[in-house]
Every structure is written in C-alpha cells, then in structure tokens.
Design a protein around this motif. Structure first.
Motif, short mmCIF file in Angstrom:
data_model
loop_
_atom_site.label_atom_id
_atom_site.label_comp_id
_atom_site.label_asym_id
_atom_site.label_seq_id
_atom_site.Cartn_x
_atom_site.Cartn_y
_atom_site.Cartn_z
N LEU A 56 -42.26 -5.23 108.51
CA LEU A 56 -43.03 -6.22 107.82
C LEU A 56 -43.70 -6.17 106.75
O LEU A 56 -44.65 -5.15 106.78
CB LEU A 56 -43.36 -7.24 108.91
CG LEU A 56 -44.57 -8.46 108.64
CD1 LEU A 56 -43.44 -9.50 108.05
CD2 LEU A 56 -45.38 -8.85 109.86
N ILE A 57 -43.48 -6.92 105.55
CA ILE A 57 -44.28 -6.37 104.26
C ILE A 57 -45.67 -7.45 104.10
O ILE A 57 -46.68 -7.05 103.75
CB ILE A 57 -43.50 -6.56 103.02
CG1 ILE A 57 -42.44 -5.59 103.04
CG2 ILE A 57 -44.36 -6.50 101.64
CD1 ILE A 57 -41.49 -5.68 101.96
N GLY A 58 -45.45 -8.65 104.40
CA GLY A 58 -46.65 -9.61 104.38
C GLY A 58 -46.04 -10.94 104.75
O GLY A 58 -44.82 -11.16 104.89
N ARG A 59 -47.11 -11.84 104.87
CA ARG A 59 -46.97 -13.24 105.29
C ARG A 59 -47.78 -14.18 104.35
O ARG A 59 -48.77 -13.81 103.85
CB ARG A 59 -47.69 -13.55 106.54
CG ARG A 59 -47.01 -12.73 107.82
CD ARG A 59 -47.43 -13.11 109.31
NE ARG A 59 -46.83 -12.61 110.49
CZ ARG A 59 -47.20 -11.40 111.01
NH1 ARG A 59 -48.50 -10.91 110.65
NH2 ARG A 59 -46.49 -11.02 111.94
N ALA A 60 -47.15 -15.41 104.32
CA ALA A 60 -47.46 -16.38 103.44
C ALA A 60 -47.60 -17.59 104.33
O ALA A 60 -46.72 -17.74 105.16
CB ALA A 60 -46.60 -16.68 102.57
N SER A 61 -48.98 -18.29 104.29
CA SER A 61 -49.01 -19.43 105.13
C SER A 61 -49.08 -20.85 104.22
O SER A 61 -49.82 -20.74 103.31
CB SER A 61 -50.39 -19.42 105.76
OG SER A 61 -50.33 -18.53 106.75
N VAL A 62 -48.16 -21.70 104.58
CA VAL A 62 -48.11 -22.88 103.72
C VAL A 62 -48.82 -23.97 104.70
O VAL A 62 -48.46 -24.28 105.80
CB VAL A 62 -46.74 -23.35 103.63
CG1 VAL A 62 -46.52 -24.63 102.95
CG2 VAL A 62 -45.80 -22.42 102.96
N GLN A 63 -50.07 -24.47 104.05
CA GLN A 63 -50.61 -25.56 104.72
C GLN A 63 -50.04 -27.01 104.47
O GLN A 63 -50.15 -27.39 103.51
CB GLN A 63 -52.08 -25.71 104.36
CG GLN A 63 -52.87 -24.50 104.44
CD GLN A 63 -52.94 -24.00 105.83
OE1 GLN A 63 -52.97 -24.86 106.88
NE2 GLN A 63 -52.93 -22.82 106.26
N LEU A 64 -49.08 -27.25 105.40
CA LEU A 64 -48.41 -28.66 105.24
C LEU A 64 -49.21 -29.79 105.27
O LEU A 64 -48.84 -30.84 104.89
CB LEU A 64 -47.34 -28.55 106.54
CG LEU A 64 -46.22 -27.36 106.57
CD1 LEU A 64 -45.57 -27.48 107.96
CD2 LEU A 64 -45.45 -27.47 105.26
N SER A 65 -50.64 -29.74 105.69
CA SER A 65 -51.35 -30.90 105.39
C SER A 65 -51.55 -31.32 103.98
O SER A 65 -51.75 -32.55 103.90
CB SER A 65 -52.76 -30.55 106.11
OG SER A 65 -53.36 -29.38 105.35
N ARG A 66 -51.42 -30.27 103.08
CA ARG A 66 -51.52 -30.82 101.58
C ARG A 66 -50.23 -31.60 101.36
O ARG A 66 -50.49 -32.52 100.34
CB ARG A 66 -51.45 -29.70 100.77
CG ARG A 66 -52.63 -28.55 101.06
CD ARG A 66 -52.66 -27.41 100.05
NE ARG A 66 -52.61 -27.80 98.89
CZ ARG A 66 -51.67 -27.11 98.19
NH1 ARG A 66 -51.19 -25.94 98.70
NH2 ARG A 66 -51.47 -27.07 96.83
N LEU A 67 -49.28 -31.39 101.88
CA LEU A 67 -47.92 -32.58 101.89
C LEU A 67 -48.41 -33.87 101.99
O LEU A 67 -47.77 -34.74 101.40
CB LEU A 67 -46.95 -32.05 102.61
CG LEU A 67 -45.41 -32.81 102.62
CD1 LEU A 67 -44.95 -32.60 101.22
CD2 LEU A 67 -44.55 -31.95 103.51
N LEU A 68 -49.39 -34.06 102.91
CA LEU A 68 -49.28 -35.81 103.31
C LEU A 68 -50.42 -36.16 102.35
O LEU A 68 -50.29 -37.53 102.20
CB LEU A 68 -50.31 -35.55 104.45
CG LEU A 68 -49.26 -34.86 105.74
CD1 LEU A 68 -50.34 -34.94 107.03
CD2 LEU A 68 -48.20 -35.90 106.05
N SER A 69 -50.97 -35.67 101.43
CA SER A 69 -51.68 -36.21 100.37
C SER A 69 -50.79 -36.43 99.22
O SER A 69 -51.45 -36.86 98.17
CB SER A 69 -53.02 -35.59 100.11
OG SER A 69 -52.92 -34.26 99.83
N ALA A 70 -49.86 -35.68 99.03
CA ALA A 70 -48.91 -35.80 98.09
C ALA A 70 -48.45 -37.37 97.63
O ALA A 70 -48.58 -38.13 98.48
CB ALA A 70 -47.63 -35.00 98.05
N ASP A 71 -48.02 -37.64 96.31
CA ASP A 71 -47.72 -38.90 95.96
C ASP A 71 -46.42 -39.27 96.46
O ASP A 71 -45.57 -38.53 96.82
CB ASP A 71 -47.34 -38.84 94.34
CG ASP A 71 -48.61 -38.85 93.56
OD1 ASP A 71 -49.74 -39.25 94.05
OD2 ASP A 71 -48.47 -38.53 92.33
N ARG A 72 -46.49 -40.66 97.10
CA ARG A 72 -45.21 -41.08 97.80
C ARG A 72 -44.25 -41.80 96.91
O ARG A 72 -44.79 -42.59 95.98
CB ARG A 72 -45.79 -42.11 98.88
CG ARG A 72 -46.72 -41.41 99.97
CD ARG A 72 -47.29 -42.61 100.82
NE ARG A 72 -46.26 -42.80 101.72
CZ ARG A 72 -46.41 -43.87 102.55
NH1 ARG A 72 -47.64 -44.39 102.71
NH2 ARG A 72 -45.42 -44.30 103.31
#
Length: 132
Positions: A56-72
C-alpha cells in the motif's frame, strides 16, 4: 481494481483503465446526506510487483458530501420521468500511509456523479410471517 496495473513515473500523468465504479443507493435524502457527511469514499494506491507482496503506497479520501452541493441538472429517466444529476470533479491528494501522515505522494483526479431517480416504486410487498 484497475486492470492491468499501471506504471507510474514521478511528475507524469497516467490514465487508470477500468477505474469506473458505480454504487446504487436506496435512501431518503436526509439519510444520504448524513452518510456522505460521515463516511468518505477511500481510494487506495498500491505497488504491485511480481517478485514481492503488494504494498500500500497511499490513500485518498473523497468527501462525497461536496457532491450534494454541486449544481443540479435535470434529465429524463428511462420511463420518461424527470430526474436530477449532480457532478463533481476535483483533484485530491494521495497521502503516504507509512511515513509522514501528511506526505502527499500523488494527486488523483476524480469525477463523481449522483443521479436522483426518484422514489423507489414498490409494486408489491410480500410480508413473510414465520410461525415459531
């Protein structure tokens, strides 16, 4: 897992083949929001070598909550019903897992799309009652 493995070189951009992943959610909007706020999508980057164990080299965390404020944007579903789509694209750091917990070893460009297809339509619900 991407397949085949991709060779990465320092300061070079690489495309990850077969890296698409889809998740289906059947949840109320409030439940989805609470889950996205609480649980990130974690992406792992591994070193693969035929002569040694995967590392394992590394990890990235995607905060999916940011998706909820994206344009619809509105679109028509497969049955002609009105649906909604939200898309987020961003760069996130891949953080080294073994040395410094803040050492960035790479950046990952991700695109996340959330499609709201409306309420689940239950045609028939069968309740099973077992006798004890």
């Amino acid at each position: 897992m991407t397949n085949p493995p991709v060779e990465l070189q320092r300061n070079m951009e690489a495309f990850l083949p077969q890296s698409y992943c889809a998740f289906d959610f059947a949840a109320l909007p409030q439940q989805l929001q609470e889950t996205f706020l609480r649980v990130p999508l974690v992406v792992e980057v591994w070193h693969r070598d035929s002569n040694s164990r995967d590392q394992l080299i590394g990890r990235a965390s995607v905060q999916l909550s940011r998706l909820l404020s994206a344009d619809r944007t509105r679109f028509l579903g497969s049955s002609g019903e009105e649906c909604w789509r939200q898309t987020l694209q961003d760069w996130i750091p891949v953080i080294h897992t073994h040395h410094s917990p803040t050492e960035k070893v790479a950046e990952l460009l991700f695109v996340a799309t959330l499609e709201d297809l409306g309420l689940v339509k239950a045609k028939e619900i069968i309740v099973s009652v077992s006798s004890q």
